[in-house]
Design a protein around this motif. Sequence first.
Motif, short mmCIF file in Angstrom:
data_model
loop_
_atom_site.label_atom_id
_atom_site.label_comp_id
_atom_site.label_asym_id
_atom_site.label_seq_id
_atom_site.Cartn_x
_atom_site.Cartn_y
_atom_site.Cartn_z
N GLU A 136 -11.15 -13.79 -8.51
CA GLU A 136 -9.77 -14.19 -8.82
C GLU A 136 -9.51 -14.11 -10.33
OE1 GLU A 136 -7.35 -15.69 -6.57
OE2 GLU A 136 -8.63 -14.94 -4.96
N ILE A 137 -10.58 -14.23 -11.10
CA ILE A 137 -10.48 -14.25 -12.57
C ILE A 137 -10.92 -12.92 -13.17
CG2 ILE A 137 -11.36 -15.37 -14.68
CD1 ILE A 137 -11.69 -17.93 -12.97
N TRP A 138 -11.94 -12.31 -12.57
CA TRP A 138 -12.57 -11.12 -13.14
C TRP A 138 -12.35 -9.89 -12.27
CZ3 TRP A 138 -13.95 -11.64 -17.96
CH2 TRP A 138 -14.27 -12.91 -18.43
N GLU A 139 -11.96 -8.80 -12.91
CA GLU A 139 -11.76 -7.52 -12.22
C GLU A 139 -12.86 -6.56 -12.65
OE1 GLU A 139 -8.43 -3.97 -11.88
OE2 GLU A 139 -7.99 -5.74 -13.08
N PRO A 162 -15.59 -19.41 -19.52
CA PRO A 162 -14.14 -19.66 -19.53
C PRO A 162 -13.42 -19.08 -20.76
CG PRO A 162 -15.35 -21.68 -19.04
CD PRO A 162 -16.36 -20.67 -19.49
N ASP A 207 -13.61 -12.67 -22.67
CA ASP A 207 -12.63 -11.63 -22.37
C ASP A 207 -13.21 -10.55 -21.47
OD1 ASP A 207 -10.49 -12.51 -24.33
OD2 ASP A 207 -12.18 -12.24 -25.69
N ASP A 212 -16.07 -14.99 -10.57
CA ASP A 212 -14.96 -15.24 -9.64
C ASP A 212 -14.02 -14.03 -9.62
OD1 ASP A 212 -12.66 -16.11 -8.32
OD2 ASP A 212 -12.61 -18.06 -9.32
N ARG A 241 -11.16 -9.75 -17.77
CA ARG A 241 -10.39 -10.91 -17.30
C ARG A 241 -9.03 -10.42 -16.77
NH1 ARG A 241 -10.68 -16.27 -17.69
NH2 ARG A 241 -12.46 -16.23 -19.09
N ARG A 242 -8.69 -10.88 -15.59
CA ARG A 242 -7.38 -10.52 -15.01
C ARG A 242 -6.28 -11.16 -15.84
NH1 ARG A 242 -7.82 -8.12 -10.02
NH2 ARG A 242 -9.79 -8.42 -8.93
N LYS A 243 -5.17 -10.48 -15.95
CA LYS A 243 -4.04 -10.98 -16.74
C LYS A 243 -3.29 -12.05 -15.99
CE LYS A 243 -4.84 -8.11 -20.05
NZ LYS A 243 -5.84 -8.54 -20.92
#
Length: 161
Positions: A132-135, A106, A109, A130, A159-161
């Motif tokens: 939704e959180i990680w690109e 959590p 970066d 996830d 980490r997605r902004k």
Amino acid sequence: MIILIAAVAENNALGKNNDLLWHLPNDFKRFKEITSGHHIIMGRKTFESFPKPLPNRTHVIITRQKEFTYEGCIVVQDLESAIAVCPKSENIFVIGGGEIYAQSIPLADQLDITRVHHAFDADVYFPAVDPEIWELASENFHPKDEKHLYDYSFQTFVRRK
């Protein structure tokens, strides 16, 4: 920046009986290149899985064992303390094990993953990444060869902004 670095199987397996499940020399080489000269945070069991401290890195070991010490290493009781002893202006690498990855994802970066394209029986697993959180920012596939028993990919997630 807090970066989790790990070799992870398709089923998120990391290891069994405090040992790795595969031998990928190019992964070891990449790990050394990326982490050399930096602080590396790990749990005590991960540290004890090494024959000796890794050269050219500052080891920060998290343990609940208040009496645990190791010459030349920083020993702390929790993740918050581990991060606090690291320089704020440098990359910090979290290198395991499973519980430390779960606590630190959590806060991370970036994830530098060597994805081993095989499923393994394990007793330690990496947390789910996830989407939704990680690109996925980059991926470099490597087929198995005479030194590598499994196909693998070097993956970097941000980490997605």
